[in-house]
Design a protein around this motif. Structure first.
Motif, PDB file in Angstrom:
ATOM      1  N   ASP A 174     -34.810  43.316 -13.254  1.00  0.00           N
ATOM      2  CA  ASP A 174     -34.158  44.082 -12.189  1.00  0.00           C
ATOM      3  C   ASP A 174     -34.224  43.345 -10.856  1.00  0.00           C
ATOM      4  O   ASP A 174     -33.274  43.351 -10.084  1.00  0.00           O
ATOM      5  CB  ASP A 174     -34.800  45.463 -12.055  1.00  0.00           C
ATOM      6  CG  ASP A 174     -34.455  46.375 -13.222  1.00  0.00           C
ATOM      7  OD1 ASP A 174     -33.654  45.950 -14.062  1.00  0.00           O
ATOM      8  OD2 ASP A 174     -35.003  47.492 -13.301  1.00  0.00           O
ATOM      9  N   THR A 191     -28.616  48.702 -12.924  1.00  0.00           N
ATOM     10  CA  THR A 191     -30.005  48.274 -13.113  1.00  0.00           C
ATOM     11  C   THR A 191     -30.978  49.027 -12.200  1.00  0.00           C
ATOM     12  O   THR A 191     -32.140  49.208 -12.550  1.00  0.00           O
ATOM     13  CB  THR A 191     -30.158  46.766 -12.865  1.00  0.00           C
ATOM     14  OG1 THR A 191     -29.649  46.450 -11.565  1.00  0.00           O
ATOM     15  CG2 THR A 191     -29.382  45.976 -13.900  1.00  0.00           C
ATOM     16  N   LYS A 238     -31.523  40.465 -21.221  1.00  0.00           N
ATOM     17  CA  LYS A 238     -31.431  41.918 -21.297  1.00  0.00           C
ATOM     18  C   LYS A 238     -31.097  42.369 -22.715  1.00  0.00           C
ATOM     19  O   LYS A 238     -31.608  43.377 -23.200  1.00  0.00           O
ATOM     20  CB  LYS A 238     -30.384  42.433 -20.306  1.00  0.00           C
ATOM     21  CG  LYS A 238     -30.828  42.364 -18.856  1.00  0.00           C
ATOM     22  CD  LYS A 238     -29.780  42.910 -17.921  1.00  0.00           C
ATOM     23  CE  LYS A 238     -29.613  44.412 -18.059  1.00  0.00           C
ATOM     24  NZ  LYS A 238     -30.811  45.151 -17.632  1.00  0.00           N
TER      25      LYS A 238
END
Length: 601
Positions: free
Chosen positions: A139, A195, A84
Protein backbone atom coordinates in the motif's frame (compact mmCIF):
# COMPACT_ATOMS: atom_id res chain seq x y z
CA UNK A 1 6.51 -31.80 7.40
CA UNK A 2 4.79 -32.48 10.72
CA UNK A 3 1.78 -34.76 10.78
CA UNK A 4 0.23 -32.50 13.40
CA UNK A 5 -2.49 -30.25 11.99
CA UNK A 6 -2.73 -26.52 12.57
CA UNK A 7 -5.84 -27.02 14.72
CA UNK A 8 -4.07 -29.63 16.87
CA UNK A 9 -1.06 -27.33 17.30
CA UNK A 10 -3.22 -24.39 18.38
CA UNK A 11 -5.20 -26.60 20.74
CA UNK A 12 -2.03 -28.10 22.27
CA UNK A 13 -0.53 -24.65 22.86
CA UNK A 14 -3.66 -23.26 24.50
CA UNK A 15 -4.57 -20.80 21.74
CA UNK A 16 -7.84 -22.63 21.08
CA UNK A 17 -9.87 -24.33 23.79
CA UNK A 18 -10.99 -27.96 23.51
CA UNK A 19 -14.60 -26.81 23.11
CA UNK A 20 -13.70 -24.43 20.28
CA UNK A 21 -11.58 -27.14 18.62
CA UNK A 22 -14.62 -29.42 18.64
CA UNK A 23 -16.71 -26.64 17.07
CA UNK A 24 -14.13 -26.30 14.28
CA UNK A 25 -14.11 -30.05 13.65
CA UNK A 26 -17.92 -30.17 13.48
CA UNK A 27 -18.01 -27.23 11.06
CA UNK A 28 -15.26 -28.90 9.00
CA UNK A 29 -17.55 -31.88 8.34
CA UNK A 30 -20.27 -29.56 7.02
CA UNK A 31 -18.28 -27.43 4.59
CA UNK A 32 -15.37 -27.83 2.16
CA UNK A 33 -13.52 -25.00 3.92
CA UNK A 34 -10.13 -25.62 5.49
CA UNK A 35 -9.57 -25.70 9.25
CA UNK A 36 -7.64 -22.43 8.98
CA UNK A 37 -10.49 -20.69 7.14
CA UNK A 38 -13.01 -21.85 9.76
CA UNK A 39 -10.72 -20.70 12.60
CA UNK A 40 -10.54 -17.25 10.98
CA UNK A 41 -14.30 -17.05 10.44
CA UNK A 42 -15.00 -18.00 14.05
CA UNK A 43 -12.50 -15.39 15.24
CA UNK A 44 -10.59 -17.94 17.34
CA UNK A 45 -7.14 -16.65 16.32
CA UNK A 46 -5.85 -13.57 14.51
CA UNK A 47 -3.65 -13.52 11.41
CA UNK A 48 -0.44 -12.94 13.36
CA UNK A 49 -1.09 -15.89 15.69
CA UNK A 50 -1.90 -18.18 12.76
CA UNK A 51 1.18 -17.12 10.78
CA UNK A 52 3.51 -17.69 13.74
CA UNK A 53 1.86 -21.04 14.46
CA UNK A 54 2.36 -22.18 10.85
CA UNK A 55 5.95 -20.96 11.02
CA UNK A 56 6.62 -23.18 14.06
CA UNK A 57 4.57 -26.09 12.75
CA UNK A 58 6.02 -26.24 9.25
CA UNK A 59 9.52 -24.90 10.09
CA UNK A 60 9.23 -21.91 7.74
CA UNK A 61 10.84 -18.66 8.93
CA UNK A 62 8.42 -15.89 9.96
CA UNK A 63 9.04 -12.25 9.06
CA UNK A 64 7.19 -9.09 10.09
CA UNK A 65 7.66 -6.60 7.23
CA UNK A 66 6.30 -3.75 9.34
CA UNK A 67 9.48 -3.94 11.43
CA UNK A 68 11.84 -3.84 8.41
CA UNK A 69 13.01 -1.12 6.08
CA UNK A 70 12.56 -2.77 2.69
CA UNK A 71 14.70 -1.25 -0.05
CA UNK A 72 12.82 0.28 -2.99
CA UNK A 73 15.22 -1.40 -5.44
CA UNK A 74 14.36 -4.87 -4.06
CA UNK A 75 10.60 -4.38 -4.53
CA UNK A 76 10.98 -2.68 -7.92
CA UNK A 77 12.41 -5.85 -9.53
CA UNK A 78 8.92 -7.36 -9.70
CA UNK A 79 5.84 -5.48 -11.02
CA UNK A 80 3.55 -4.49 -8.17
CA UNK A 81 0.56 -6.16 -9.87
CA UNK A 82 2.39 -9.51 -9.68
CA UNK A 83 3.21 -9.00 -6.01
CA UNK A 84 -0.44 -8.22 -5.22
CA UNK A 85 -1.62 -11.18 -7.30
CA UNK A 86 0.60 -13.65 -5.45
CA UNK A 87 0.49 -11.93 -2.00
CA UNK A 88 4.27 -11.80 -1.84
CA UNK A 89 6.97 -9.21 -1.12
CA UNK A 90 10.74 -9.57 -1.75
CA UNK A 91 12.44 -7.96 1.24
CA UNK A 92 16.13 -8.83 0.93
CA UNK A 93 18.35 -9.35 -2.14
CA UNK A 94 21.79 -10.92 -2.44
CA UNK A 95 24.01 -11.83 -5.39
CA UNK A 96 22.37 -15.20 -5.89
CA UNK A 97 19.38 -15.21 -3.55
CA UNK A 98 16.20 -13.29 -2.75
CA UNK A 99 14.19 -13.55 0.47
CA UNK A 100 10.47 -13.64 -0.27
CA UNK A 101 7.70 -13.01 2.29
CA UNK A 102 4.52 -14.86 1.30
CA UNK A 103 1.03 -15.21 2.69
CA UNK A 104 0.90 -18.81 1.42
CA UNK A 105 4.43 -20.28 1.33
CA UNK A 106 3.05 -23.51 -0.18
CA UNK A 107 1.81 -21.77 -3.35
CA UNK A 108 4.23 -23.42 -5.74
CA UNK A 109 2.69 -21.73 -8.80
CA UNK A 110 3.28 -18.29 -7.28
CA UNK A 111 6.86 -19.14 -6.31
CA UNK A 112 7.64 -20.42 -9.82
CA UNK A 113 6.06 -17.36 -11.45
CA UNK A 114 8.12 -15.01 -9.27
CA UNK A 115 11.25 -17.12 -9.81
CA UNK A 116 11.04 -16.31 -13.52
CA UNK A 117 11.45 -12.62 -12.67
CA UNK A 118 15.03 -13.26 -11.51
CA UNK A 119 18.16 -14.70 -13.18
CA UNK A 120 18.12 -18.55 -13.46
CA UNK A 121 20.64 -19.13 -10.66
CA UNK A 122 18.74 -17.01 -8.10
CA UNK A 123 17.63 -18.99 -5.05
CA UNK A 124 14.20 -18.13 -3.61
CA UNK A 125 14.16 -18.27 0.20
CA UNK A 126 10.50 -18.34 1.25
CA UNK A 127 9.32 -16.77 4.53
CA UNK A 128 5.80 -16.67 5.94
CA UNK A 129 4.09 -13.42 6.91
CA UNK A 130 0.64 -11.91 7.48
CA UNK A 131 -1.79 -10.20 5.13
CA UNK A 132 -1.41 -6.95 7.11
CA UNK A 133 2.37 -7.15 6.74
CA UNK A 134 2.18 -7.50 2.95
CA UNK A 135 -0.46 -4.76 2.66
CA UNK A 136 1.72 -2.43 4.74
CA UNK A 137 4.55 -2.60 2.18
CA UNK A 138 2.47 -2.74 -0.99
CA UNK A 139 0.00 0.00 0.00
CA UNK A 140 2.85 2.38 0.76
CA UNK A 141 4.45 1.53 -2.57
CA UNK A 142 1.18 2.12 -4.43
CA UNK A 143 0.87 5.50 -2.72
CA UNK A 144 4.39 6.32 -3.89
CA UNK A 145 3.50 5.08 -7.39
CA UNK A 146 0.47 7.42 -7.48
CA UNK A 147 2.63 10.40 -6.55
CA UNK A 148 5.34 9.43 -9.05
CA UNK A 149 2.94 8.67 -11.92
CA UNK A 150 0.94 11.84 -11.39
CA UNK A 151 4.13 13.90 -11.26
CA UNK A 152 5.44 12.28 -14.45
CA UNK A 153 2.07 12.72 -16.14
CA UNK A 154 1.99 16.39 -15.22
CA UNK A 155 5.46 16.80 -16.69
CA UNK A 156 4.11 15.41 -19.94
CA UNK A 157 1.38 18.05 -19.99
CA UNK A 158 3.36 20.91 -21.46
CA UNK A 159 0.46 22.66 -23.22
CA UNK A 160 -2.85 23.93 -21.81
CA UNK A 161 -5.57 21.28 -21.90
CA UNK A 162 -8.21 22.16 -24.46
CA UNK A 163 -11.83 22.12 -23.46
CA UNK A 164 -14.30 19.80 -25.18
CA UNK A 165 -17.15 21.46 -27.02
CA UNK A 166 -20.24 20.11 -28.70
CA UNK A 167 -18.76 21.10 -32.06
CA UNK A 168 -15.76 18.81 -31.56
CA UNK A 169 -16.86 15.88 -29.39
CA UNK A 170 -14.03 13.63 -30.64
CA UNK A 171 -11.22 15.87 -29.42
CA UNK A 172 -10.62 13.40 -26.61
CA UNK A 173 -11.82 9.82 -26.92
CA UNK A 174 -11.09 6.55 -25.20
CA UNK A 175 -8.39 5.42 -27.62
CA UNK A 176 -6.56 8.75 -27.39
CA UNK A 177 -6.70 8.69 -23.62
CA UNK A 178 -5.53 5.11 -23.20
CA UNK A 179 -1.90 6.06 -22.70
CA UNK A 180 -2.34 9.81 -22.30
CA UNK A 181 -1.11 11.59 -19.17
CA UNK A 182 -4.71 12.25 -18.10
CA UNK A 183 -5.51 8.53 -18.18
CA UNK A 184 -2.48 7.82 -16.03
CA UNK A 185 -3.60 10.41 -13.51
CA UNK A 186 -7.15 8.97 -13.31
CA UNK A 187 -5.83 5.39 -13.09
CA UNK A 188 -3.45 6.36 -10.27
CA UNK A 189 -6.25 8.10 -8.36
CA UNK A 190 -8.50 5.03 -8.61
CA UNK A 191 -5.71 2.63 -7.71
CA UNK A 192 -4.86 4.66 -4.61
CA UNK A 193 -8.54 4.74 -3.63
CA UNK A 194 -8.82 0.94 -3.89
CA UNK A 195 -5.66 0.21 -1.90
CA UNK A 196 -6.42 2.80 0.80
CA UNK A 197 -9.94 1.32 1.13
CA UNK A 198 -11.60 4.63 0.33
CA UNK A 199 -15.37 4.64 0.01
CA UNK A 200 -15.54 7.77 -2.16
CA UNK A 201 -13.35 9.91 -4.45
CA UNK A 202 -14.15 13.61 -4.79
CA UNK A 203 -12.64 15.51 -7.73
CA UNK A 204 -13.56 19.14 -7.12
CA UNK A 205 -12.83 22.21 -9.25
CA UNK A 206 -11.80 25.17 -7.11
CA UNK A 207 -11.13 28.73 -8.19
CA UNK A 208 -7.49 28.10 -9.12
CA UNK A 209 -6.88 24.36 -8.65
CA UNK A 210 -8.41 20.88 -8.91
CA UNK A 211 -8.72 19.24 -5.51
CA UNK A 212 -8.79 15.44 -5.10
CA UNK A 213 -10.13 14.12 -1.79
CA UNK A 214 -10.73 10.58 -0.55
CA UNK A 215 -13.21 9.46 2.11
CA UNK A 216 -11.19 6.96 4.15
CA UNK A 217 -12.93 5.26 7.09
CA UNK A 218 -15.67 7.89 6.93
CA UNK A 219 -13.33 10.92 7.10
CA UNK A 220 -12.58 13.18 4.12
CA UNK A 221 -8.85 13.55 3.42
CA UNK A 222 -7.17 15.69 0.75
CA UNK A 223 -4.40 13.73 -0.95
CA UNK A 224 -3.76 15.45 -4.29
CA UNK A 225 -3.94 18.86 -5.97
CA UNK A 226 -3.88 19.22 -9.77
CA UNK A 227 -3.68 22.25 -12.06
CA UNK A 228 -7.09 23.80 -12.77
CA UNK A 229 -6.50 23.42 -16.53
CA UNK A 230 -6.59 19.62 -16.19
CA UNK A 231 -10.17 19.66 -14.90
CA UNK A 232 -12.06 19.29 -18.21
CA UNK A 233 -9.79 16.46 -19.44
CA UNK A 234 -9.99 14.51 -16.16
CA UNK A 235 -13.78 14.83 -16.09
CA UNK A 236 -13.99 13.78 -19.75
CA UNK A 237 -11.88 10.69 -19.08
CA UNK A 238 -14.22 9.64 -16.26
CA UNK A 239 -17.29 10.37 -18.43
CA UNK A 240 -15.91 8.13 -21.18
CA UNK A 241 -15.32 5.29 -18.71
CA UNK A 242 -18.88 5.76 -17.38
CA UNK A 243 -20.45 5.99 -20.86
CA UNK A 244 -21.74 9.52 -20.18
CA UNK A 245 -22.13 12.43 -22.62
CA UNK A 246 -18.83 14.31 -22.66
CA UNK A 247 -20.35 17.39 -24.32
CA UNK A 248 -23.15 17.78 -21.74
CA UNK A 249 -22.04 20.09 -18.94
CA UNK A 250 -25.25 21.86 -17.95
CA UNK A 251 -27.08 19.08 -16.10
CA UNK A 252 -26.04 16.37 -13.60
CA UNK A 253 -25.21 12.93 -14.97
CA UNK A 254 -24.93 9.52 -13.29
CA UNK A 255 -23.02 6.51 -14.56
CA UNK A 256 -21.19 3.39 -13.53
CA UNK A 257 -18.18 1.32 -14.56
CA UNK A 258 -16.03 -1.50 -13.22
CA UNK A 259 -12.26 -1.65 -12.86
CA UNK A 260 -10.02 -4.61 -12.16
CA UNK A 261 -6.83 -4.10 -10.20
CA UNK A 262 -4.88 -7.31 -9.72
CA UNK A 263 -7.48 -9.71 -8.29
CA UNK A 264 -9.79 -6.92 -7.08
CA UNK A 265 -12.92 -6.10 -9.05
CA UNK A 266 -14.42 -2.80 -7.99
CA UNK A 267 -17.72 -1.32 -9.13
CA UNK A 268 -17.56 2.48 -9.29
CA UNK A 269 -20.70 4.64 -9.25
CA UNK A 270 -20.15 8.06 -10.79
CA UNK A 271 -22.01 11.33 -10.22
CA UNK A 272 -21.09 14.43 -12.25
CA UNK A 273 -22.48 17.77 -11.10
CA UNK A 274 -22.02 21.25 -12.66
CA UNK A 275 -20.66 23.90 -10.26
CA UNK A 276 -19.61 27.53 -10.64
CA UNK A 277 -15.96 26.53 -11.24
CA UNK A 278 -16.60 23.51 -13.47
CA UNK A 279 -17.89 19.97 -13.12
CA UNK A 280 -17.44 18.12 -9.83
CA UNK A 281 -17.10 14.33 -9.91
CA UNK A 282 -17.88 12.02 -7.00
CA UNK A 283 -17.06 8.33 -7.45
CA UNK A 284 -18.30 5.77 -4.93
CA UNK A 285 -16.39 2.50 -4.72
CA UNK A 286 -18.76 -0.43 -4.29
CA UNK A 287 -17.83 -3.91 -3.10
CA UNK A 288 -18.27 -6.58 -5.77
CA UNK A 289 -16.54 -9.28 -3.72
CA UNK A 290 -18.52 -10.51 -0.71
CA UNK A 291 -15.69 -12.73 0.59
CA UNK A 292 -15.11 -11.99 4.25
CA UNK A 293 -18.35 -10.01 4.66
CA UNK A 294 -20.06 -11.61 7.65
CA UNK A 295 -22.72 -10.51 10.12
CA UNK A 296 -20.21 -11.07 12.94
CA UNK A 297 -17.76 -8.60 11.36
CA UNK A 298 -20.27 -5.72 11.56
CA UNK A 299 -19.86 -5.33 15.32
CA UNK A 300 -23.14 -7.02 16.29
CA UNK A 301 -22.55 -9.33 19.25
CA UNK A 302 -23.89 -10.70 22.51
CA UNK A 303 -27.61 -10.76 23.18
CA UNK A 304 -28.26 -8.17 20.45
CA UNK A 305 -26.66 -10.47 17.87
CA UNK A 306 -28.74 -13.43 19.08
CA UNK A 307 -31.99 -11.43 18.91
CA UNK A 308 -31.17 -10.18 15.40
CA UNK A 309 -30.21 -13.67 14.22
CA UNK A 310 -33.40 -15.16 15.65
CA UNK A 311 -35.45 -12.56 13.72
CA UNK A 312 -33.71 -13.63 10.48
CA UNK A 313 -34.64 -17.25 11.08
CA UNK A 314 -38.42 -16.75 11.03
CA UNK A 315 -40.48 -16.95 7.85
CA UNK A 316 -42.40 -13.69 8.16
CA UNK A 317 -42.25 -10.26 9.75
CA UNK A 318 -40.16 -7.12 9.32
CA UNK A 319 -36.53 -6.58 10.31
CA UNK A 320 -35.44 -2.92 10.28
CA UNK A 321 -31.98 -1.34 10.42
CA UNK A 322 -31.97 2.38 11.19
CA UNK A 323 -29.44 5.19 11.19
CA UNK A 324 -28.30 8.20 9.15
CA UNK A 325 -26.63 8.02 5.73
CA UNK A 326 -23.18 6.45 5.99
CA UNK A 327 -23.87 4.53 9.19
CA UNK A 328 -23.40 1.09 7.57
CA UNK A 329 -27.05 0.05 7.18
CA UNK A 330 -26.58 -1.33 3.65
CA UNK A 331 -23.64 -3.49 4.70
CA UNK A 332 -25.55 -4.88 7.69
CA UNK A 333 -28.48 -5.83 5.44
CA UNK A 334 -26.10 -7.37 2.88
CA UNK A 335 -24.48 -9.42 5.67
CA UNK A 336 -27.96 -10.48 6.77
CA UNK A 337 -28.83 -11.67 3.26
CA UNK A 338 -25.53 -13.55 3.00
CA UNK A 339 -26.33 -15.22 6.35
CA UNK A 340 -29.73 -16.50 5.18
CA UNK A 341 -28.76 -17.07 1.54
CA UNK A 342 -29.55 -20.65 0.54
CA UNK A 343 -30.51 -22.36 -2.75
CA UNK A 344 -33.76 -23.44 -1.07
CA UNK A 345 -34.78 -19.82 -0.43
CA UNK A 346 -35.89 -17.25 -3.03
CA UNK A 347 -34.39 -13.89 -2.04
CA UNK A 348 -35.13 -10.68 -3.98
CA UNK A 349 -33.81 -7.21 -3.17
CA UNK A 350 -34.83 -3.74 -4.33
CA UNK A 351 -31.95 -1.28 -3.98
CA UNK A 352 -31.00 2.21 -5.03
CA UNK A 353 -28.24 1.65 -5.97
CA UNK A 354 -27.11 -1.98 -5.83
CA UNK A 355 -23.92 -1.47 -3.82
CA UNK A 356 -22.89 -4.98 -2.76
CA UNK A 357 -23.54 -7.78 -5.24
CA UNK A 358 -24.52 -11.06 -3.60
CA UNK A 359 -24.36 -14.29 -5.65
CA UNK A 360 -27.63 -16.19 -5.50
CA UNK A 361 -29.75 -13.14 -4.64
CA UNK A 362 -31.93 -11.47 -7.29
CA UNK A 363 -30.99 -7.81 -7.00
CA UNK A 364 -33.05 -5.10 -8.72
CA UNK A 365 -31.86 -1.55 -9.34
CA UNK A 366 -34.50 1.11 -8.63
CA UNK A 367 -35.02 3.52 -11.54
CA UNK A 368 -37.58 6.27 -10.75
CA UNK A 369 -37.10 7.82 -14.23
CA UNK A 370 -38.97 4.89 -15.79
CA UNK A 371 -41.40 4.45 -12.90
CA UNK A 372 -39.53 1.68 -11.06
CA UNK A 373 -39.75 2.93 -7.46
CA UNK A 374 -39.52 0.96 -4.23
CA UNK A 375 -43.32 0.79 -4.09
CA UNK A 376 -43.95 -0.27 -7.70
CA UNK A 377 -40.99 -2.67 -7.59
CA UNK A 378 -42.17 -4.28 -4.34
CA UNK A 379 -45.66 -4.75 -5.78
CA UNK A 380 -44.18 -6.68 -8.73
CA UNK A 381 -41.62 -8.57 -6.64
CA UNK A 382 -44.39 -10.11 -4.53
CA UNK A 383 -45.63 -11.83 -7.71
CA UNK A 384 -42.19 -13.49 -8.09
CA UNK A 385 -42.82 -15.96 -5.23
CA UNK A 386 -40.13 -14.62 -2.86
CA UNK A 387 -39.42 -16.01 0.59
CA UNK A 388 -37.31 -13.04 1.68
CA UNK A 389 -37.58 -9.49 0.33
CA UNK A 390 -35.06 -6.72 1.00
CA UNK A 391 -36.27 -3.16 0.37
CA UNK A 392 -33.40 -0.68 0.33
CA UNK A 393 -35.33 2.00 2.21
CA UNK A 394 -38.83 2.70 3.49
CA UNK A 395 -39.33 6.37 2.73
CA UNK A 396 -43.06 6.78 2.09
CA UNK A 397 -46.46 5.47 3.16
CA UNK A 398 -47.01 3.33 0.07
CA UNK A 399 -43.71 1.42 0.49
CA UNK A 400 -44.30 1.02 4.23
CA UNK A 401 -47.82 -0.28 3.67
CA UNK A 402 -46.64 -2.80 1.03
CA UNK A 403 -43.84 -3.99 3.34
CA UNK A 404 -46.37 -4.59 6.12
CA UNK A 405 -48.74 -6.42 3.77
CA UNK A 406 -45.87 -8.55 2.45
CA UNK A 407 -44.90 -9.59 5.98
CA UNK A 408 -48.53 -10.44 6.79
CA UNK A 409 -48.72 -12.74 3.75
CA UNK A 410 -45.79 -14.92 4.82
CA UNK A 411 -42.69 -13.02 3.68
CA UNK A 412 -39.66 -11.94 5.70
CA UNK A 413 -39.00 -8.29 4.85
CA UNK A 414 -35.68 -6.53 5.53
CA UNK A 415 -35.37 -2.77 5.14
CA UNK A 416 -33.83 0.46 6.43
CA UNK A 417 -35.26 3.62 7.93
CA UNK A 418 -33.72 7.00 8.72
CA UNK A 419 -34.18 7.43 12.48
CA UNK A 420 -31.70 8.23 15.24
CA UNK A 421 -32.55 5.28 17.49
CA UNK A 422 -34.28 1.91 17.32
CA UNK A 423 -37.37 2.91 19.39
CA UNK A 424 -37.80 6.06 17.25
CA UNK A 425 -38.61 3.83 14.25
CA UNK A 426 -42.03 3.03 15.72
CA UNK A 427 -43.43 6.62 15.77
CA UNK A 428 -41.79 7.24 12.39
CA UNK A 429 -43.79 4.40 10.82
CA UNK A 430 -46.94 5.53 12.63
CA UNK A 431 -46.42 9.01 11.15
CA UNK A 432 -46.34 7.39 7.71
CA UNK A 433 -49.90 6.23 8.30
CA UNK A 434 -49.36 2.58 9.26
CA UNK A 435 -51.92 1.34 11.75
CA UNK A 436 -50.47 0.56 15.17
CA UNK A 437 -52.03 -2.92 15.32
CA UNK A 438 -50.36 -3.82 12.02
CA UNK A 439 -46.96 -2.65 13.26
CA UNK A 440 -47.37 -4.58 16.51
CA UNK A 441 -48.02 -7.82 14.63
CA UNK A 442 -45.30 -7.48 11.96
CA UNK A 443 -42.17 -5.80 13.38
CA UNK A 444 -39.78 -8.45 14.74
CA UNK A 445 -36.65 -6.47 15.55
CA UNK A 446 -35.23 -2.98 15.01
CA UNK A 447 -31.47 -2.37 15.05
CA UNK A 448 -29.94 1.12 15.10
CA UNK A 449 -26.27 1.62 14.31
CA UNK A 450 -23.36 4.02 13.80
CA UNK A 451 -19.81 3.53 12.51
CA UNK A 452 -17.03 4.98 14.69
CA UNK A 453 -13.45 4.55 13.50
CA UNK A 454 -11.46 1.63 14.88
CA UNK A 455 -8.21 2.35 16.75
CA UNK A 456 -5.12 1.36 14.73
CA UNK A 457 -3.86 -1.94 16.13
CA UNK A 458 -0.24 -1.01 15.40
CA UNK A 459 -0.06 2.15 17.51
CA UNK A 460 -2.77 1.57 20.13
CA UNK A 461 -1.84 2.65 23.64
CA UNK A 462 -3.59 2.69 27.01
CA UNK A 463 -4.01 5.74 29.22
CA UNK A 464 -5.77 6.23 32.58
CA UNK A 465 -9.18 7.85 32.31
CA UNK A 466 -9.73 11.13 34.13
CA UNK A 467 -12.19 11.13 37.07
CA UNK A 468 -14.69 12.98 34.84
CA UNK A 469 -14.39 10.28 32.14
CA UNK A 470 -14.78 7.50 34.72
CA UNK A 471 -17.92 9.15 36.04
CA UNK A 472 -19.27 9.59 32.49
CA UNK A 473 -18.63 5.94 31.59
CA UNK A 474 -19.96 4.64 34.92
CA UNK A 475 -23.12 6.73 34.67
CA UNK A 476 -23.87 5.63 31.09
CA UNK A 477 -23.34 1.94 31.88
CA UNK A 478 -25.05 1.98 35.29
CA UNK A 479 -28.49 0.92 34.07
CA UNK A 480 -27.31 -2.16 32.14
CA UNK A 481 -29.09 -5.11 33.71
CA UNK A 482 -26.90 -7.21 36.09
CA UNK A 483 -23.74 -5.32 35.11
CA UNK A 484 -20.70 -4.62 37.31
CA UNK A 485 -18.13 -2.44 35.51
CA UNK A 486 -15.02 -3.48 37.45
CA UNK A 487 -15.82 -7.21 37.30
CA UNK A 488 -16.64 -6.91 33.60
CA UNK A 489 -13.27 -5.24 32.86
CA UNK A 490 -11.28 -7.82 34.85
CA UNK A 491 -12.97 -10.76 33.11
CA UNK A 492 -12.79 -9.14 29.65
CA UNK A 493 -9.05 -8.37 29.87
CA UNK A 494 -8.23 -11.81 31.31
CA UNK A 495 -10.29 -13.58 28.64
CA UNK A 496 -8.74 -11.68 25.73
CA UNK A 497 -5.21 -12.21 27.05
CA UNK A 498 -5.83 -15.92 27.58
CA UNK A 499 -7.12 -16.33 24.02
CA UNK A 500 -4.22 -14.28 22.65
CA UNK A 501 -6.59 -12.00 20.78
CA UNK A 502 -5.19 -9.26 18.60
CA UNK A 503 -4.26 -6.17 20.65
CA UNK A 504 -4.86 -7.99 23.97
CA UNK A 505 -1.31 -7.27 25.16
CA UNK A 506 -2.15 -3.54 25.37
CA UNK A 507 -5.29 -4.00 27.47
CA UNK A 508 -5.05 -3.14 31.17
CA UNK A 509 -7.31 -4.33 33.95
CA UNK A 510 -8.58 -1.70 36.40
CA UNK A 511 -6.32 -0.86 39.34
CA UNK A 512 -6.88 0.71 42.74
CA UNK A 513 -5.39 4.20 43.02
CA UNK A 514 -3.73 5.82 46.05
CA UNK A 515 -7.07 7.37 47.01
CA UNK A 516 -8.73 3.97 47.06
CA UNK A 517 -10.73 4.67 43.87
CA UNK A 518 -10.46 2.42 40.78
CA UNK A 519 -8.29 3.51 37.85
CA UNK A 520 -9.92 2.61 34.55
CA UNK A 521 -7.93 2.59 31.31
CA UNK A 522 -9.07 3.91 27.94
CA UNK A 523 -7.28 3.60 24.61
CA UNK A 524 -6.15 5.72 21.68
CA UNK A 525 -3.95 5.47 18.59
CA UNK A 526 -0.66 7.34 18.85
CA UNK A 527 -0.47 7.71 15.05
CA UNK A 528 1.94 5.78 12.81
CA UNK A 529 2.81 5.25 9.14
CA UNK A 530 0.29 2.45 8.80
CA UNK A 531 -2.68 4.63 9.76
CA UNK A 532 -1.38 7.80 8.14
CA UNK A 533 -0.80 9.38 11.55
CA UNK A 534 -4.53 9.42 12.35
CA UNK A 535 -4.46 6.72 15.03
CA UNK A 536 -7.40 4.96 13.35
CA UNK A 537 -7.70 2.19 10.77
CA UNK A 538 -11.04 0.81 9.64
CA UNK A 539 -14.44 1.15 11.31
CA UNK A 540 -16.61 -0.92 13.61
CA UNK A 541 -20.35 -0.79 14.20
CA UNK A 542 -22.01 0.13 17.48
CA UNK A 543 -25.60 -1.10 17.81
CA UNK A 544 -28.77 -1.09 19.84
CA UNK A 545 -31.15 -3.95 19.07
CA UNK A 546 -34.82 -3.60 20.05
CA UNK A 547 -36.61 -6.93 20.44
CA UNK A 548 -40.29 -6.26 19.74
CA UNK A 549 -41.63 -8.76 22.25
CA UNK A 550 -45.21 -9.15 23.45
CA UNK A 551 -45.06 -6.28 25.95
CA UNK A 552 -43.43 -3.89 23.45
CA UNK A 553 -46.09 -4.90 20.90
CA UNK A 554 -48.84 -3.92 23.35
CA UNK A 555 -47.10 -0.57 23.94
CA UNK A 556 -47.01 0.00 20.15
CA UNK A 557 -50.75 -0.64 19.93
CA UNK A 558 -51.32 1.88 22.72
CA UNK A 559 -49.23 4.52 20.87
CA UNK A 560 -46.76 4.81 23.76
CA UNK A 561 -43.85 7.22 23.14
CA UNK A 562 -40.40 6.16 21.93
CA UNK A 563 -38.92 7.14 25.32
CA UNK A 564 -41.28 4.77 27.15
CA UNK A 565 -40.50 1.97 24.68
CA UNK A 566 -36.76 2.53 25.22
CA UNK A 567 -37.23 2.46 29.00
CA UNK A 568 -39.07 -0.85 28.79
CA UNK A 569 -36.52 -2.32 26.35
CA UNK A 570 -33.63 -1.37 28.68
CA UNK A 571 -35.48 -3.02 31.56
CA UNK A 572 -35.59 -6.16 29.39
CA UNK A 573 -31.81 -6.02 28.85
CA UNK A 574 -31.40 -3.90 25.72
CA UNK A 575 -27.98 -2.22 25.51
CA UNK A 576 -28.24 1.23 23.94
CA UNK A 577 -25.99 2.40 21.14
CA UNK A 578 -23.94 4.69 23.40
CA UNK A 579 -23.55 1.85 25.93
CA UNK A 580 -22.39 -0.55 23.21
CA UNK A 581 -19.95 2.14 22.08
CA UNK A 582 -18.58 2.60 25.59
CA UNK A 583 -18.12 -1.16 26.00
CA UNK A 584 -16.12 -1.23 22.75
CA UNK A 585 -14.11 1.75 24.06
CA UNK A 586 -13.21 -0.22 27.19
CA UNK A 587 -12.11 -3.13 24.98
CA UNK A 588 -9.74 -0.90 23.01
CA UNK A 589 -11.71 -1.19 19.76
CA UNK A 590 -12.51 2.52 19.39
CA UNK A 591 -12.06 5.76 21.29
CA UNK A 592 -14.49 7.64 23.48
CA UNK A 593 -14.14 10.67 21.17
CA UNK A 594 -15.29 8.59 18.19
CA UNK A 595 -18.33 7.22 20.03
CA UNK A 596 -19.37 10.72 21.09
CA UNK A 597 -18.79 12.02 17.53
CA UNK A 598 -20.96 9.45 15.76
CA UNK A 599 -23.66 9.44 18.45
CA UNK A 600 -24.39 13.08 17.57
CA UNK A 601 -25.17 12.20 13.93
Amino acid sequence: MSRETLLQYLQKNGVISDADATRVQIERTKTPKSEEAIIREMGLADNLTLAKAKSELFKIPFVDLTQLSVSESVIAEVPIDNLKKYNAVPFERGNNFVKLAMLDPFDVQATQALQRRYPPNTQIQVHITTEESISYVLDRRIGDVMSTEVTEALEDVDVPVQDISAEDPNLINSSDLKNAPVARIVNSIMQYAVTSKSSDIHIEPMENRLRVRFRIHGIMTERLTLPKTLGPAVVSRIKILSNLKIDEKRVPQDGRFQVKMSSNKVDIRVSVMPTIFGEKVVMRLLESDTTGITLESTGLRGNGYKIFLDALSVTNGIVLVTGPTGSGKTRTLACSLIKVNDPKVNIISLENPVEIRIPGVTQIQINPDVGLTFATGLRSVLRQDPDIVMVGEIRDEETADLAVQASLTGHLVLSTLHTNSAPAAIPRLLDMGIESYLLASTIRVIAAQRLPRRICKYCIQAYPATPEMVENVTQNLSDIKNFDLIEYLKKMVASKKQKGEEGASVLKAPEIGPDGKPIIYLYKGAGCDRCGGSGYSGRIGIFEVLDVNEKISRMVMENITAQDIEREAKANGMITMIQDGYLKVLEGLTSIEEVLRVSKE
